[in-house]
Design a protein around this motif. Sequence first.
Motif, PDB file in Angstrom:
ATOM      1  N   ALA A 204       0.817  -1.214   0.000  1.00  0.00           N
ATOM      2  CA  ALA A 204       0.000   0.000   0.000  1.00  0.00           C
ATOM      3  C   ALA A 204       0.851   1.265   0.000  1.00  0.00           C
ATOM      4  CB  ALA A 204      -0.934   0.002   1.208  1.00  0.00           C
ATOM      5  N   LEU A 205       2.107   1.171   0.405  1.00  0.00           N
ATOM      6  CA  LEU A 205       2.994   2.337   0.415  1.00  0.00           C
ATOM      7  C   LEU A 205       3.370   2.788  -0.991  1.00  0.00           C
ATOM      8  CD1 LEU A 205       5.401   1.409   3.366  1.00  0.00           C
ATOM      9  CD2 LEU A 205       3.403   2.931   3.403  1.00  0.00           C
ATOM     10  N   VAL A 218       9.468   9.415  -7.058  1.00  0.00           N
ATOM     11  CA  VAL A 218       9.137   9.216  -5.641  1.00  0.00           C
ATOM     12  C   VAL A 218       9.280   7.744  -5.278  1.00  0.00           C
ATOM     13  CG1 VAL A 218       7.324   9.414  -3.893  1.00  0.00           C
ATOM     14  CG2 VAL A 218       7.607  11.217  -5.616  1.00  0.00           C
ATOM     15  N   LEU A 219       8.750   6.872  -6.143  1.00  0.00           N
ATOM     16  CA  LEU A 219       8.872   5.441  -5.895  1.00  0.00           C
ATOM     17  C   LEU A 219      10.333   5.007  -5.876  1.00  0.00           C
ATOM     18  CD1 LEU A 219       5.976   3.968  -8.081  1.00  0.00           C
ATOM     19  CD2 LEU A 219       6.168   3.830  -5.590  1.00  0.00           C
ATOM     20  N   ALA A 220      11.116   5.552  -6.793  1.00  0.00           N
ATOM     21  CA  ALA A 220      12.530   5.182  -6.844  1.00  0.00           C
ATOM     22  C   ALA A 220      13.224   5.533  -5.534  1.00  0.00           C
ATOM     23  CB  ALA A 220      13.214   5.869  -8.014  1.00  0.00           C
ATOM     24  N   ALA A 221      12.943   6.718  -5.002  1.00  0.00           N
ATOM     25  CA  ALA A 221      13.554   7.126  -3.738  1.00  0.00           C
ATOM     26  C   ALA A 221      13.078   6.244  -2.592  1.00  0.00           C
ATOM     27  CB  ALA A 221      13.233   8.594  -3.455  1.00  0.00           C
ATOM     28  N   ASP A 222      11.783   5.947  -2.573  1.00  0.00           N
ATOM     29  CA  ASP A 222      11.233   5.079  -1.526  1.00  0.00           C
ATOM     30  C   ASP A 222      11.899   3.704  -1.562  1.00  0.00           C
ATOM     31  OD1 ASP A 222       9.529   7.109  -0.809  1.00  0.00           O
ATOM     32  OD2 ASP A 222       7.710   6.178  -1.628  1.00  0.00           O
ATOM     33  N   TRP A 223      11.998   3.153  -2.752  1.00  0.00           N
ATOM     34  CA  TRP A 223      12.532   1.805  -2.882  1.00  0.00           C
ATOM     35  C   TRP A 223      14.042   1.749  -2.683  1.00  0.00           C
ATOM     36  CZ3 TRP A 223      10.620  -2.844  -2.507  1.00  0.00           C
ATOM     37  CH2 TRP A 223       9.240  -2.995  -2.592  1.00  0.00           C
ATOM     38  N   GLN A 224      14.751   2.793  -3.049  1.00  0.00           N
ATOM     39  CA  GLN A 224      16.191   2.807  -2.795  1.00  0.00           C
ATOM     40  C   GLN A 224      16.460   2.746  -1.298  1.00  0.00           C
ATOM     41  OE1 GLN A 224      18.496   2.301  -4.806  1.00  0.00           O
ATOM     42  NE2 GLN A 224      18.054   3.159  -6.820  1.00  0.00           N
ATOM     43  N   ALA A 225      15.581   3.352  -0.507  1.00  0.00           N
ATOM     44  CA  ALA A 225      15.729   3.281   0.944  1.00  0.00           C
ATOM     45  C   ALA A 225      15.543   1.854   1.443  1.00  0.00           C
ATOM     46  CB  ALA A 225      14.730   4.218   1.618  1.00  0.00           C
ATOM     47  N   VAL A 226      14.661   1.097   0.775  1.00  0.00           N
ATOM     48  CA  VAL A 226      14.449  -0.304   1.136  1.00  0.00           C
ATOM     49  C   VAL A 226      15.632  -1.154   0.677  1.00  0.00           C
ATOM     50  CG1 VAL A 226      12.957  -2.319   0.820  1.00  0.00           C
ATOM     51  CG2 VAL A 226      11.944  -0.039   1.024  1.00  0.00           C
ATOM     52  N   LEU A 227      16.106  -0.907  -0.527  1.00  0.00           N
ATOM     53  CA  LEU A 227      17.158  -1.727  -1.114  1.00  0.00           C
ATOM     54  C   LEU A 227      18.490  -1.577  -0.382  1.00  0.00           C
ATOM     55  CD1 LEU A 227      16.518  -1.267  -4.950  1.00  0.00           C
ATOM     56  CD2 LEU A 227      15.467  -2.862  -3.357  1.00  0.00           C
ATOM     57  N   LEU A 250       5.622  -4.350  -9.664  1.00  0.00           N
ATOM     58  CA  LEU A 250       5.149  -3.337 -10.600  1.00  0.00           C
ATOM     59  C   LEU A 250       5.676  -1.958 -10.208  1.00  0.00           C
ATOM     60  CD1 LEU A 250       3.380  -2.196 -12.864  1.00  0.00           C
ATOM     61  CD2 LEU A 250       1.404  -2.405 -11.342  1.00  0.00           C
ATOM     62  N   ALA A 251       5.633  -1.645  -8.917  1.00  0.00           N
ATOM     63  CA  ALA A 251       6.117  -0.344  -8.451  1.00  0.00           C
ATOM     64  C   ALA A 251       7.593  -0.163  -8.768  1.00  0.00           C
ATOM     65  CB  ALA A 251       5.868  -0.201  -6.951  1.00  0.00           C
ATOM     66  N   MET A 252       8.388  -1.203  -8.541  1.00  0.00           N
ATOM     67  CA  MET A 252       9.807  -1.102  -8.843  1.00  0.00           C
ATOM     68  C   MET A 252      10.049  -0.936 -10.340  1.00  0.00           C
ATOM     69  SD  MET A 252      11.832  -3.622  -6.187  1.00  0.00           S
ATOM     70  CE  MET A 252      13.393  -3.204  -6.955  1.00  0.00           C
ATOM     71  N   GLU A 253       9.335  -1.690 -11.158  1.00  0.00           N
ATOM     72  CA  GLU A 253       9.480  -1.553 -12.616  1.00  0.00           C
ATOM     73  C   GLU A 253       9.105  -0.139 -13.053  1.00  0.00           C
ATOM     74  OE1 GLU A 253      10.399  -3.625 -15.160  1.00  0.00           O
ATOM     75  OE2 GLU A 253      10.900  -5.355 -13.890  1.00  0.00           O
ATOM     76  N   HIS A 254       8.020   0.388 -12.510  1.00  0.00           N
ATOM     77  CA  HIS A 254       7.574   1.727 -12.876  1.00  0.00           C
ATOM     78  C   HIS A 254       8.587   2.783 -12.435  1.00  0.00           C
ATOM     79  CE1 HIS A 254       4.722   4.698 -14.191  1.00  0.00           C
ATOM     80  NE2 HIS A 254       4.644   5.253 -12.997  1.00  0.00           N
ATOM     81  N   ALA A 255       9.323   2.480 -11.371  1.00  0.00           N
ATOM     82  CA  ALA A 255      10.337   3.400 -10.863  1.00  0.00           C
ATOM     83  C   ALA A 255      11.661   3.272 -11.596  1.00  0.00           C
ATOM     84  CB  ALA A 255      10.549   3.152  -9.373  1.00  0.00           C
ATOM     85  N   GLY A 256      11.723   2.354 -12.565  1.00  0.00           N
ATOM     86  CA  GLY A 256      12.957   2.161 -13.306  1.00  0.00           C
ATOM     87  C   GLY A 256      13.923   1.203 -12.647  1.00  0.00           C
ATOM     88  N   LEU A 257      13.431   0.460 -11.662  1.00  0.00           N
ATOM     89  CA  LEU A 257      14.263  -0.505 -10.934  1.00  0.00           C
ATOM     90  C   LEU A 257      13.872  -1.907 -11.394  1.00  0.00           C
ATOM     91  CD1 LEU A 257      13.953   1.189  -7.428  1.00  0.00           C
ATOM     92  CD2 LEU A 257      15.908   1.327  -8.997  1.00  0.00           C
TER      93      LEU A 257
END
Length: 283
Positions: A204-205, A218-227, A250-257
């Motif tokens: 949901a995040l 925004v998603l890329a920054a969020d996910w980089q913090a997780v990675l 899907l969120a990671m793909e959309h973020a370019g990850l």
Amino acid sequence: MYRTLISADELMALPADDVVIVDCRFKLADPDWGHTAYAAGHLPGAHYLHLDYHLSGAKTGQNGRHPLPDAERLAVSLGALGVAPDTQIVAYDDAGGMFAARLWWLARWLGHEAVAVLDGGIPAWQTAGGDLSAEEAKAARLPSRFKIRASLAPTVDAAGVLANLDAPRFAVVDARAADRFRGENETMDPVGGHIPGALNRPFALNLDAEGHFKAPGVLAADWQAVLGGRPATDIVHQCGSGVTACHNLLAMEHAGLAGSRLYPGSWSEWCADPARPVATGSA
């Protein structure tokens, strides 16, 4: 070609014979609800695919609540809707992409690149002025022989996840809510907790307050913090049964990850074997 998300306005601009729209609405506590909702009103021309019957395989008691479907059977189902190699598939639901992301991932698993989730689902469609129809869909395209191609969606099985505990090569990310990750308030599976060493990133995040996916940056920054500096290829996603984990993919793909993987059996498969270790708490 849309490969991750498509907006309601973009979908409205596509010629009807260039797209196959699929309604993926579902409720875990009421498996018949989605088809009832579809019959009451759906995007014009949309077909309905059921999470249990079309987008999952047979359960054995050891392979989780939503095991992967038989690839050939799913290919026949998609071909019957007119999906050819160049056909744009658009999946939608009314739950922020929670279930539509499963079809997005499965189509990629079969090697189909032109698949996207309607960002915001039915609410976004109606906000954009789109109507709903109660008419049974008539295929805008003739049935096609859906050809399975090289997969765009790699997986890891339970044995691979188990081996990773002793010799870590990837990080497991659990898409479930934080309380279920901790082993609290478990209502779906007989055992509460998580795979030892897993990280928690509730799906949901990925969404903003309006139920749309956050912007790629925004998603890329969020996910980089997780990675934590790990490449996307060193991430394996799981959830309760392999459904909402697809939302994180899907969120990671959309973020370019690009390049992360899915553990399809997820927690419901993992906890079915008492020999597999279980962790509780927030770490």
